[in-house]
Scaffold this motif. Structure first.
Motif, short mmCIF file in Angstrom:
data_model
loop_
_atom_site.label_atom_id
_atom_site.label_comp_id
_atom_site.label_asym_id
_atom_site.label_seq_id
_atom_site.Cartn_x
_atom_site.Cartn_y
_atom_site.Cartn_z
N TYR A 148 0.84 -1.20 0.00
CA TYR A 148 0.00 0.00 0.00
C TYR A 148 0.86 1.24 0.00
O TYR A 148 1.62 1.50 0.93
CB TYR A 148 -0.95 0.04 1.20
CG TYR A 148 -2.11 0.97 0.97
CD1 TYR A 148 -3.29 0.50 0.41
CD2 TYR A 148 -2.03 2.33 1.28
CE1 TYR A 148 -4.36 1.34 0.16
CE2 TYR A 148 -3.08 3.19 1.03
CZ TYR A 148 -4.26 2.68 0.47
OH TYR A 148 -5.31 3.53 0.21
N LYS A 150 1.24 4.97 0.39
CA LYS A 150 0.53 6.10 1.00
C LYS A 150 0.52 7.31 0.09
O LYS A 150 -0.41 8.13 0.13
CB LYS A 150 1.20 6.47 2.33
CG LYS A 150 0.96 5.51 3.47
CD LYS A 150 1.60 6.06 4.74
CE LYS A 150 1.37 5.17 5.93
NZ LYS A 150 2.01 5.71 7.15
N ASP A 153 -2.06 6.60 -2.30
CA ASP A 153 -3.23 6.16 -1.52
C ASP A 153 -3.94 4.99 -2.17
O ASP A 153 -5.16 4.97 -2.31
CB ASP A 153 -4.20 7.32 -1.29
CG ASP A 153 -5.18 7.04 -0.15
OD1 ASP A 153 -4.84 6.20 0.72
OD2 ASP A 153 -6.26 7.65 -0.12
N LYS A 154 -3.14 4.01 -2.58
CA LYS A 154 -3.74 2.81 -3.14
C LYS A 154 -2.74 1.65 -3.13
O LYS A 154 -1.53 1.85 -2.91
CB LYS A 154 -4.23 3.06 -4.57
CG LYS A 154 -3.14 3.31 -5.59
CD LYS A 154 -3.74 3.43 -6.98
CE LYS A 154 -2.66 3.53 -8.04
NZ LYS A 154 -3.21 3.58 -9.41
N ALA A 155 -3.26 0.46 -3.37
CA ALA A 155 -2.40 -0.73 -3.46
C ALA A 155 -1.71 -0.75 -4.82
O ALA A 155 -2.31 -0.40 -5.84
CB ALA A 155 -3.23 -1.99 -3.27
N LEU A 206 0.32 -6.95 1.52
CA LEU A 206 -1.02 -6.77 2.06
C LEU A 206 -1.56 -8.02 2.73
O LEU A 206 -2.55 -7.96 3.46
CB LEU A 206 -1.97 -6.28 0.97
CG LEU A 206 -1.76 -4.83 0.54
CD1 LEU A 206 -2.81 -4.43 -0.49
CD2 LEU A 206 -1.80 -3.89 1.73
N ALA A 255 -4.66 -0.64 6.25
CA ALA A 255 -4.24 0.29 5.19
C ALA A 255 -5.44 1.01 4.60
O ALA A 255 -5.32 2.12 4.08
CB ALA A 255 -3.49 -0.47 4.11
N TYR A 256 -6.60 0.39 4.67
CA TYR A 256 -7.81 0.93 4.06
C TYR A 256 -8.75 1.58 5.07
O TYR A 256 -9.89 1.92 4.72
CB TYR A 256 -8.54 -0.18 3.31
CG TYR A 256 -7.86 -0.59 2.02
CD1 TYR A 256 -8.21 -0.02 0.81
CD2 TYR A 256 -6.84 -1.54 2.03
CE1 TYR A 256 -7.59 -0.38 -0.38
CE2 TYR A 256 -6.20 -1.91 0.85
CZ TYR A 256 -6.58 -1.33 -0.34
OH TYR A 256 -5.96 -1.68 -1.51
N PHE A 662 -9.41 -3.07 -2.76
CA PHE A 662 -8.13 -3.59 -3.26
C PHE A 662 -8.24 -3.95 -4.74
O PHE A 662 -7.36 -3.59 -5.55
CB PHE A 662 -7.71 -4.83 -2.45
CG PHE A 662 -6.61 -5.61 -3.11
CD1 PHE A 662 -5.31 -5.14 -3.12
CD2 PHE A 662 -6.89 -6.81 -3.76
CE1 PHE A 662 -4.30 -5.84 -3.77
CE2 PHE A 662 -5.89 -7.52 -4.41
CZ PHE A 662 -4.59 -7.03 -4.41
N ASP A 665 -8.15 -0.88 -6.77
CA ASP A 665 -6.80 -0.32 -6.86
C ASP A 665 -5.97 -1.01 -7.94
O ASP A 665 -5.22 -0.36 -8.67
CB ASP A 665 -6.07 -0.44 -5.52
CG ASP A 665 -6.60 0.52 -4.47
OD1 ASP A 665 -7.42 1.38 -4.81
OD2 ASP A 665 -6.18 0.41 -3.30
#
Length: 979
Positions: A148, A150, A153-155, A206, A255-256, A662, A665
């Motif tokens: 993830y 940051k 802001d996504k996988a 993840l 993470a989400y 996920f 993403d």
């Protein structure tokens, strides 16, 4: 016309729908799409009771309605068929869970078919079928191969992270990762061994392996999720649950956390459910504060190092000068290390006792005050004063950091703890009395006795203290979440196997082309004698990485065993008869061992794995090349209507949102929320029956005679009780032989049971079987009655006697169609029809299905009174009824001369003109007293109305030759003659 033979009618149309695949959806249509979904059931051995179909009926009504409105409707059904009950039955009987599951599914299918649901059975899925869980395994692999970012802001794919490490190290990487992730440069990364690189990457993936505090149920031999524990015991079986550390697969759902919160604002889900998820995620703002542990020379077990620190998260950093003690979770890693010899025995006893309580039990227990002093102290970051360190079971290792800074003057629980153990309570609030209770109103807070914070408000003090903590290196401002990463391992047989094998102790994924990795055969479904999960009983459960197939455990490569340092028994390779344990703990393989053969994972996935993407798999369930095609996901996109129970709020409904985000993403799906609208149907409760057993004798008292007696209520099977609440005592004695010699004390010659409305459950013996209802009254009657009971979202009690009303209505509807004529409907016919169209359409759109049933009854009564025989009216009425009572609607549609199913006949269009009144009935009053009524056109003027009224013979009769003084005409309302 023949009598209403609902049994033949329903069997006929169920057969027709199945043979003609009436409800089969297509993935490419010019029609607008509508995806309606009911939460798929776990196929239990008990089958369905009348409470189960409530949500299915509601979804079915809406699905049928949308077909009538011209939509291409996807309305699938399947089975969440992995589950503990089938495994428990296998343990008891030796029968393979697959056989039990297949038998249960067959039973479910028979019951579902009998209720007339418009499911597209060509899309049926079963989570326990290898062809289905192949894609569950595939998603697990995608999660493993993702991290993830940051910054975006996504996988993203793990390969991108590796590329950054190779060029720059991890100094600039903004990622969600383990807190103990080391810093390294590019040179260091490139110098790491392959195993070291894999270990580092596990801190970013993840889905990852970690030593985790889990709820371990020895009796079931598995880890349980918090929502599988009730009152400190397992929900299934009521077995004790303890807390212990185990190496487990986990999902980095944290993470989400923020996106899961933000996403609630754009979906139409019930507010109570949104609140449950919001509270479960638990966002809070505050500061992370670091306290140094003071070395204690008396600690001989494991000396405290200067580097040992305790990190706490607090939403009230402004109260830091009020800290008078700290509390650690009993399972905190530092507890054993810092405890002094004098406190060791007491601390260990407390830790052991706490391990027997579930987290949920500890959180719910707000009255008990308990804790133990460790003998150790931490240093206050500002005053440098020693702060005593306690342990207490109200602090959880899984929430925050597993430690709290206790400010008794500002927190009632800390206050009660300090009072109980005579710990000082310094007051840091200006002008506040804390002699009786803590002061928690932060909005009116003015800080005192706090050095540089004196005189500041809560907001001012919070901002300043965070700045000072950051300046001295003892803290930072932080947003915290209650949500924890989800443990994804279960020590069960009947679940999805992980597509994982171990090389040199590190997890490796099996390639997609070799999936599914299917469950092996085992002789026993219990954990092994050495404590491994049931898959440890398999003799053919190793992976040949060269030939990509499962082979015998005897062939496991020696290096695979030697490299294993994971530390948890259940993840180590199994030793078979050809191996011996050496003094160094490794296994000596026989001469037939092969290179490239490695141990497979022994855990299986949890119950929520298979349900976290099933809604997307329905879009393309027979695709063997992909979880779904791009064309299918682009066409259906998401679920338009999802109906299911609120009990899944923090389980399935949260995890599935995580997986969807996920998948979004990584570009596999087009929407990051999978269900636009969700409705939680209420519960249909049962009316339980009770006998009253005397504890002091062998007597059983009737309800009216139990007062003053020392009795306990015992459930009785409702099938043994008549409509007058009278128990068949002899039948009861046969049902429960332990009461064959009991003396039943009767009232007026009868034994009257007690009654109570409870959840419908097999254990409460209050279950009503829908098969019996269908046999006696028909599926259409059952469908109508369940809707008629009350609003969809509310709980309502079942009463079989009440179904006779809707059954009588269906018979009356049947008789209405006895004479059918091709003639123009009357104005009254049209008025009745169109007010029914208007009301039913509004009700369906608002999911107010209960009031539609009443509307149908009124409509049929009015048309019967009007002696309606118009085919045009009957055709529209049959379509209106069709979503609710499809079998009778199909039969009536056929009687009207149609050869095709009614399923896609256009829904009637409401026309306002048929409800517009052209005339008004006026009450005619004399001196304020109404004597009779006259009807006049609505557009008739005052003078014309007055003239017509005065000329009427009834008026002349009232006046008897007198001339009225005044005539008052209010158009559209009244006429009053003043004489």
């Amino acid at each position: 016309m023949m009598n209403y033979d609902f049994r033949d009618i329903e069997a006929k149309w169920q057969k027709y729908w199945a043979e003609n695949e009436t409800f089969k959806a297509i993935n490419d249509s010019d029609k607008p799409k509508f995806y309606a979904l009911s939460m798929f059931p776990y196929p239990s051995g008990a089958g369905l009771h009348v409470g189960h179909p409530l949500g299915y009926i509601a979804t079915d009504i809406y699905s049928r309605y949308k077909r009538h409105k011209g939509f291409n409707v996807l309305h699938p059904m399947g089975y969440d068929s992995f589950g503990l009950p089938a495994e428990q039955y296998a343990i008891q009987t030796g029968q393979h869970p697959a056989i039990t599951t297949e038998n249960n599914i067959k039973r479910y299918r028979e019951q579902l078919d009998r209720l007339g649901f418009s499911f597209d059975w060509s899309r049926e899925v079963r989570t326990s079928n290898p062809g289905y869980y192949k894609w569950t395994q595939w998603i697990f692999i995608q999660l493993f191969n993702s991290w993830y970012n940051k910054s975006s802001d996504k996988a993203e794919a793990i390969e991108g992270l590796v590329s950054i490490f190779e060029k720059e190290g991890n100094a600039t990487v903004e990622a969600v990762c383990d807190e103990d992730t080391p810093n390294f440069g590019a040179a260091e990364w490139n110098a790491f061994s392959e195993k070291e690189k894999q270990a580092i990457l596990l801190k970013y993936r993840l889905t990852y392996l970690a030593d985790t505090e889990v709820n371990w149920c020895p009796a079931l031999g598995t880890v349980l999720a918090n929502d599988e524990i009730v009152n400190g015991v397992s929900e299934r079986g009521g077995h004790p649950v303890i807390r212990k550390k185990m190496t487990q697969w986990s999902m980095r759902i944290t993470a989400y956390a923020q996106r899961l919160l933000d996403g609630l604002n754009k979906i139409d889900w019930p507010q109570p459910l949104k609140d449950s998820q919001t509270n479960w995620i638990g966002r809070s703002e505050g500061a992370s504060v670091t306290f140094n542990v003071i070395p204690n020379e008396g600690v001989t077990l494991s000396a405290v190092e200067k580097s040992d620190t305790i990190e706490v998260f607090t939403t009230r950093p402004d109260t830091i000068f009020g800290v008078s003690f700290m509390t650690l979770a009993p399972e905190h890693d530092l507890v054993a290390k810092i405890t002094t010899p004098e406190q060791k025995a007491e601390v260990e006893a407390y830790v052991e006792a706490t391990a027997k309580r579930s987290e949920r039990d500890r959180m719910a227990d707000v009255k008990t005050i308990s804790g133990v002093f460790t003998g150790a102290y931490a240093e206050h970051p500002f005053t440098k004063e020693p702060v005593p360190i306690w342990i207490g079971d109200y602090v959880l290792a899984s929430y925050g950091t597993g430690a709290v800074m206790a400010v008794p003057c500002g927190d009632q629980r800390d206050y009660d703890f300090a009072k109980h153990y005579n710990i000082p309570i310094p007051n840091i609030f200006e002008g506040v009395d804390i002699s009786e209770e803590a002061f928690a109103d932060k909005e009116t807070t003015i800080i005192a006795n706090s050095d540089f914070l004196n005189g500041l408000s809560y907001k001012e003090a919070t901002k300043k203290v965070i700045a000072e903590l950051e300046k001295i290196g003892h803290g930072v401002g932080k947003v915290n979440y209650r949500l924890r990463d989800a443990v994804f391992s279960r020590q069960r047989y009947w679940g999805e196997p992980f597509p994982v094998y171990y090389v040199d102790g590190m997890p490796q994924m099996i390639d997609l082309e070799h999936l599914p990795l299917e469950l092996p055969e085992v002789e026993k479904y219990l954990p092994t004698e050495t404590g491994e999960p049931p898959l440890g009983n398999a003799t053919t459960w190793a992976w040949d990485a060269k030939n990509n197939k499962v082979v015998s455990n005897d062939l496991v490569t020696l290096s695979a065993v030697e490299g294993s340092d994971k530390g948890d028994e259940m993840l180590k390779p199994r030793l078979t008869d050809g191996q011996e344990v050496q003094h160094d703990g490794h296994s000596e393989l026989d001469s037939e061992s092969h290179e490239g053969v490695y141990p497979l994972e022994l855990n299986t996935m949890p119950g929520w794995a298979g349900s976290s993407q099933y809604f997307n798999r329905y879009m393309d369930p027979r695709n063997d090349e992909a979880i779904f095609s791009k064309e299918a996901i682009d066409y259906w996109q998401d679920v338009d209507l999802y109906i299911g129970g609120s009990e899944h709020a923090t389980g399935h409904l949260l995890y599935s949102r995580f997986w969807q985000k996920f998948m979004f993403d990584r570009g596999y799906v087009s929407k990051d929320e999978y269900a636009q609208k969700l409705i939680n149907q209420g519960m249909i409760t049962g009316t339980s029956a009770f006998i009253y057993k005397d504890l002091d004798s062998n007597k059983v008292y009737s309800k009216g005679l139990k007062e003053g007696k020392n009795v306990i209520p015992i459930h009785a099977d409702v099938s043994l009780v008549n409509a007058s609440d009278e128990l068949d005592v002899e039948a009861f004695k046969k049902w429960l032989p332990e009461y064959k010699d009991a003396e039943f004390i009767l009232e007026d010659g009868k034994y009257i049971v007690g009654r109570e409305v409870e959840k419908m459950s097999k254990s409460k013996y209050n279950v009503v079987n829908p098969d019996a209802i269908c046999e006696e009254y028909g599926a259409d009657s059952l469908r109508l009655y369940e809707m008629f009971l009350g609003p969809l979202e509310q709980s309502k009690p079942w009463n079989t006697a009440g179904i006779t009303g809707v059954h009588s209505f269906l018979k009356k509807l049947w008789r209405l169609f006895e004479v059918i004529e091709d003639k123009e409907p009357t104005s009254d016919n049209l008025k009745t029809l169109h007010k029914t169209i208007k009301k039913v359409e509004e009700d369906i759109e608002n999911f107010s299905f209960n009031t539609s049933v009443s509307t149908f009854m009124i409509c049929v009564n009015e048309l019967t009174a009007q002696k309606c025989t118009s085919k045009a009216i009957f055709e529209q009425l049959a379509i209106l009824v069709s979503p609710y009572a499809p079998h009778i609607a199909e039969e009536l549609w056929e009687r009207l001369g149609h050869s095709e199913s009614i399923a896609e006949a256009p829904f009637p269009k409401f026309e306002e003109k048929y409800l517009v009144e052209s005339s008004k009935e006026y009450p005619i009053s004399f001196n304020g007293k109404m004597r009779f009524k006259l009807e006049f056109p609505l557009d008739m003027g005052k003078d014309a109305i007055e003239e017509a009224v005065l000329a009427h013979e009834k008026t002349q009769e009232q006046l008897q030759g007198r001339t009225p003084k005044k005539v008052i005409v209010v158009p559209g309302k009244i006429v009053n003659i003043v004489g």
